[in-house]
Design an enzyme around this catalytic site. Structure first.
Site, PDB file in Angstrom:
ATOM      1  N   HIS A  26       1.795   4.314  -2.885  1.00 22.46           N
ATOM      2  CA  HIS A  26       1.739   5.771  -2.721  1.00 22.46           C
ATOM      3  C   HIS A  26       2.964   6.437  -3.349  1.00 22.46           C
ATOM      4  O   HIS A  26       2.851   7.476  -4.013  1.00 22.46           O
ATOM      5  CB  HIS A  26       1.667   6.134  -1.239  1.00 22.46           C
ATOM      6  CG  HIS A  26       0.296   6.052  -0.661  1.00 22.46           C
ATOM      7  ND1 HIS A  26      -0.830   6.501  -1.322  1.00 22.46           N
ATOM      8  CD2 HIS A  26      -0.151   5.592   0.542  1.00 22.46           C
ATOM      9  CE1 HIS A  26      -1.898   6.306  -0.571  1.00 22.46           C
ATOM     10  NE2 HIS A  26      -1.517   5.758   0.566  1.00 22.46           N
TER      11      HIS A  26
ATOM     12  N   HIS B 163       0.834  -1.206   0.000  1.00 20.23           N
ATOM     13  CA  HIS B 163       0.000   0.000   0.000  1.00 20.23           C
ATOM     14  C   HIS B 163       0.869   1.256   0.000  1.00 20.23           C
ATOM     15  O   HIS B 163       0.687   2.166  -0.817  1.00 20.23           O
ATOM     16  CB  HIS B 163      -0.921  -0.021   1.228  1.00 20.23           C
ATOM     17  CG  HIS B 163      -1.780   1.194   1.365  1.00 20.23           C
ATOM     18  ND1 HIS B 163      -3.122   1.189   1.053  1.00 20.23           N
ATOM     19  CD2 HIS B 163      -1.505   2.454   1.801  1.00 20.23           C
ATOM     20  CE1 HIS B 163      -3.626   2.392   1.274  1.00 20.23           C
ATOM     21  NE2 HIS B 163      -2.662   3.175   1.735  1.00 20.23           N
ATOM     22  N   GLU B 164       1.826   1.312   0.923  1.00 20.74           N
ATOM     23  CA  GLU B 164       2.652   2.514   1.035  1.00 20.74           C
ATOM     24  C   GLU B 164       3.585   2.666  -0.164  1.00 20.74           C
ATOM     25  O   GLU B 164       3.860   3.790  -0.613  1.00 20.74           O
ATOM     26  CB  GLU B 164       3.450   2.489   2.341  1.00 20.74           C
ATOM     27  CG  GLU B 164       2.592   2.451   3.604  1.00 20.74           C
ATOM     28  CD  GLU B 164       1.632   3.633   3.716  1.00 20.74           C
ATOM     29  OE1 GLU B 164       1.934   4.704   3.148  1.00 20.74           O
ATOM     30  OE2 GLU B 164       0.574   3.488   4.348  1.00 20.74           O
TER      31      GLU B 164
END
Length: 807
Positions: free
Chosen positions: A438, A434-435
């Site tokens: 980003h 997820h990160e």
């Protein structure tokens, strides 16, 4: 800190702050919102409800504020709660009724808070609840340690923050701290109830009534320091958070506009720094003290070389460094070289997938110099909470955070901060993909800084939903299960801001992104062309058009959505149907078995959602072995896990995943005789937790340091701080606050400013309180120094952009 664990110490995640309580039914009641609206006796229906009712209470619509959550209804509930408290004799059934009434009241305040421009409950009602809480704490059974009794105590003490009446209850809550000792500390659920004092202190920041109360009762600061010093032994136990929070919240009192309160709190923090220096066993207290002083009284840190302290700490806490072949540099607390290499492989695979899904052509956006990204991985949530904020400036009430910085700066360091949820051979890095998404999305899809991306709204659904999609693809069960709780329109999801709840931001964001990618990929291409060129105003306009265009299609698409596991062969979605030879094993009930050598007996047990502990054990004479599998029949020759040893005493435990729960589903087991066995007890132990009621979103209370002409995005739920240093030669400072949410936003953020202290709604020098969240101040300046700002949301918060200019 919501788990009941005996000594010796096993560190607990600081994020786990709410109760984990039995999911066993208390009574077969009609307790959902619609049924309560028809109930002739509301208080009785609430009192006899079971835990499953809580979720519906907290998720009720704002219409309930006109009936079951009206002030009149709550007044009647308050009378019933007070009567229950007066007759409380420590019995479990009485405690359950008190907890039910308490959670109902908390739910009402939660729904009102999230309803937007709705009149607040009266101070008189809050005061009546405060008196009831005091009456409860005065009861000799208030601090009993049974499961139900602790539930009652936790609910009422947590209510203090909902009703914002700590000045009326603080004396009683401080008195309860005196019952903390090495014996009571073993029950961390009970300790967490005491910790609600410190939750309330944090929730009363900038509350003028609270600051006035403390100005007249500064002895509480002395008492909190003494409590921490007298109970330093607890720093080596699972109850350490109570001592830590006592000192941390004392430090937060430095924000008080009262000089005596501020001075006393500063002195306590300075003594904490001397007692727990950086590098000592419990130096997280030094970090907490430095954090509070740097936020609210930086002048008290003169002479301290903070940059060197950060370098020293980083070298000690994150000693391992591994460069991937791609852009990632992994710094970790405990990853082996093999694990770091595996993390590189995961990131490389995710990067390749990202470029294919987003069709980037592997071309970064203009002016983006974030060619590398540092991945800082802490060993566990405790270390993440203890150290990451000091080292990197991130917030820690989350599962990790990406810090983009200024991508146009060639010397910038892009970084995401993460932690491991288990420390075995697996990576177990929470939100790794997820990160990393980003980082990739910001570099290849989003021109400019994070504030630039958010400047016109209608983008949060993509930023968070796309990161979730890249992690889960079609396998996001929690998001799909959310649909049954009530659909959102696509237009609503597109209008999401960071001031909304996590379900709307992440799970509904995922659903919107998945819908657009699967059904309208060309529209996504068009949107990304806008964001890659920095046309975020046009992005917002186009997203609104698309929402209206596809609302109906999105609703129909949701109806047919199902979970598709990524590895169906290894993780079947549908459990094997039990045959005549497979017997259901009831949880928490022992059966006795006997058998011959080489005989096999087959069972299955269904593990429900919200299971916090699941284990299967055999105990008895002879030599039997235990074999288990998930969603397929287990045999001694075909199984997934076993702990077989000589004899018939074996246990298999299933660990909770990153959510804190054991994976739900059907588990099969085989009891096989290696030799003859007899009188062997087979037991499946399952502990479940009530679904955690939602809490009000928490603000990052660290003041944001502003620079002239540089806009800052701020999400304000209730209270935020900012400051700017004004140099010599400036005669006026102008401050703009701009609403970043949709045009129909009901948020209202007011702006306060002061030169000498942190402002509050009552104690300030300058204020802008227009309706909505668009505010403006022009402040005359006569000398260099700091200007302090407070952003206060009296009801519903908002996403805002804040910018200052010097003239």
């Amino acid at each position: 800190m919501s788990h009941l664990l005996p000594f010796p110490r096993r560190r607990l995640a600081l994020a786990c702050l709410l109760a984990s309580i039995s999911g066993a039914s208390f009574g077969q009641t009609q307790c959902d919102v619609a049924q309560l609206q028809q109930s002739p006796d509301l208080a009785t229906a609430i009192s006899s409800a079971d835990y499953a009712c809580y979720s519906g209470w907290f998720s009720a619509s704002s219409d309930t504020l006109n009936n079951i959550y009206s002030e009149a209804s709550l007044s009647r509930v308050q009378v019933a709660l007070h009567q229950a408290v007066q007759t409380y004799q420590g019995e479990a059934e009485q405690a359950r009724a008190i907890e039910n009434l308490g959670e109902y009241v908390r739910a009402a305040y939660y729904v009102r808070y999230n309803a937007g421009n709705v009149a607040a409950f009266s101070d008189l009602l809050g005061q009546q609840f405060a008196h009831t809480i005091n009456a409860f704490l005065a009861n000799p059974h208030a601090l009993d340690q049974g499961r139900e009794q602790v539930g009652a105590m936790k609910s009422l003490t947590l209510m203090v923050d909902n009703i914002k009446q700590l000045p009326l209850t603080m004396d009683a809550m401080m008195l309860a701290l005196q019952q903390f000792n090495p014996e009571t500390a073993k029950n961390t659920q009970w300790v967490d109830g005491l910790n609600n004092l410190f939750r309330s202190m944090a929730g009363h920041i900038a509350n003028d009534a609270f600051y006035r109360y403390l100005a007249s009762n500064t002895q509480h600061i002395d008492m909190l320091e003494k409590f921490a010093n007298d109970n330093a032994w607890a720093l080596d136990t699972d109850a350490d958070f109570l001592v830590f929070n006592a000192l941390r919240e004392t430090g937060r009192l430095i924000a008080s506009p009262d000089k005596a309160t501020k001075q006393k709190a500063v002195q306590v923090m300075q003594r904490v720094m001397a007692r727990y220096p950086l590098g000592s066993e419990h130096d997280k207290l030094w970090l907490a003290a430095v954090e509070m002083l740097s936020y609210f009284a930086p002048e008290a840190l003169n002479g301290l070389d903070l940059p060197q302290a950060k370098r020293d700490l980083a070298a000690r806490v994150l000693p391992n460094r591994h460069e991937c072949q791609g852009p990632a540099i992994i710094r970790s607390q405990d990853l082996t070289p093999e694990q770091a290499a595996k993390a590189c492989d995961v990131l490389a695979a995710k990067e390749a997938d990202f470029h294919q899904v987003a069709n980037t052509g592997m071309q970064p956006v203009a002016d983006d110099h974030n060619q590398r990204v540092e991945v800082a991985v802490f060993a566990n949530n405790d270390s993440y909470v203890d150290y990451s904020a000091f080292l990197f400036g991130n917030t820690t009430d989350n599962g990790g955070q990406y810090l983009e910085g200024n991508p146009a700066d060639e010397h910038n360091t892009a970084r995401f901060v993460a932690y491991r949820y288990a420390n075995g051979e697996e990576l177990s890095i929470l939100n790794l993909e997820h990160e990393y998404t980003h980082y990739l999305d910001a570099r290849f899809n989003q021109y400019g800084s994070f504030s630039d991306n958010l400047a016109h709204g209608y983008v949060v659904w993509w930023l968070e939903g796309f990161a979730e999609y890249m992690h889960y693809k079609q396998g996001y069960q929690a998001a799909i299960e959310l649909i049954a709780q009530g659909k959102m329109s696509l237009s609503q999801v597109f209008a999401t801001s960071y001031s909304h709840d996590t379900n709307r931001i992440y799970r509904w964001g995922y659903l919107a992104v998945r819908f657009m990618l699967e059904n309208h990929p060309q529209e996504v291409e068009g949107l990304l062309a806008l964001s890659r060129s920095g046309q975020f105003e046009q992005w917002a306009q186009q997203v609104q058009t698309l929402g209206q265009q596809y609302d109906g299609e999105f609703a129909r698409w949701l109806d047919g959505l199902e979970v598709t596991p990524e590895n169906p062969d290894t993780d079947p979605d549908t459990p094997t149907e039990p045959s005549d030879g497979v017997t259901q094993l009831q949880a928490n009930q022992s059966i006795t078995l006997s058998g011959k050598a080489y005989s096999e007996k087959l069972f299955y047990v269904d593990v429900p959602a919200n299971t916090t502990h699941f284990s299967v054990a055999i105990e008895g004479d002879g030599d039997a072995d235990l074999y288990m599998s998930y969603n397929q029949v287990a045999h001694y020759y075909d199984f997934e896990v076993s702990k077989f040893v000589d004899g018939s005493n074996e246990e298999i435990q299933f660990a909770a995943d990153a959510s804190g729960y054991v994976k739900p589903g059907r588990y099969y087991l085989s009891v096989t005789g290696r030799g003859r066995y007899q009188a062997v007890n087979l037991t499946a132990t399952i502990d479940t937790a009530a679904p955690t009621p939602p809490t009000q979103e928490q603000d990052d209370l660290a003041p944001v340091m502003l620079q002239s002409g540089q806009a800052q995005h701020l999400t304000v739920h209730q209270q935020r701080y900012a400051a700017v240093y004004v140099p010599e030669g400036v005669s006026e400072v102008r401050i703009w606050l701009s609403d970043l949410t949709s045009s129909d936003s009901q948020g209202n953020v007011n702006l306060y400013a002061s030169r000498e202290h942190w402002p509050t709604p009552e104690q300030h020098q300058f204020a802008s309180r227009y309706a909505g969240s668009n505010q403006y101040l022009a402040i005359p300046v006569e000398q260099a120094g700091y200007l302090h700002f407070s952003l206060n949301a009296p009801q519903q918060g908002d996403d805002v952009e804040m910018v200052v200019y010097f003239h």
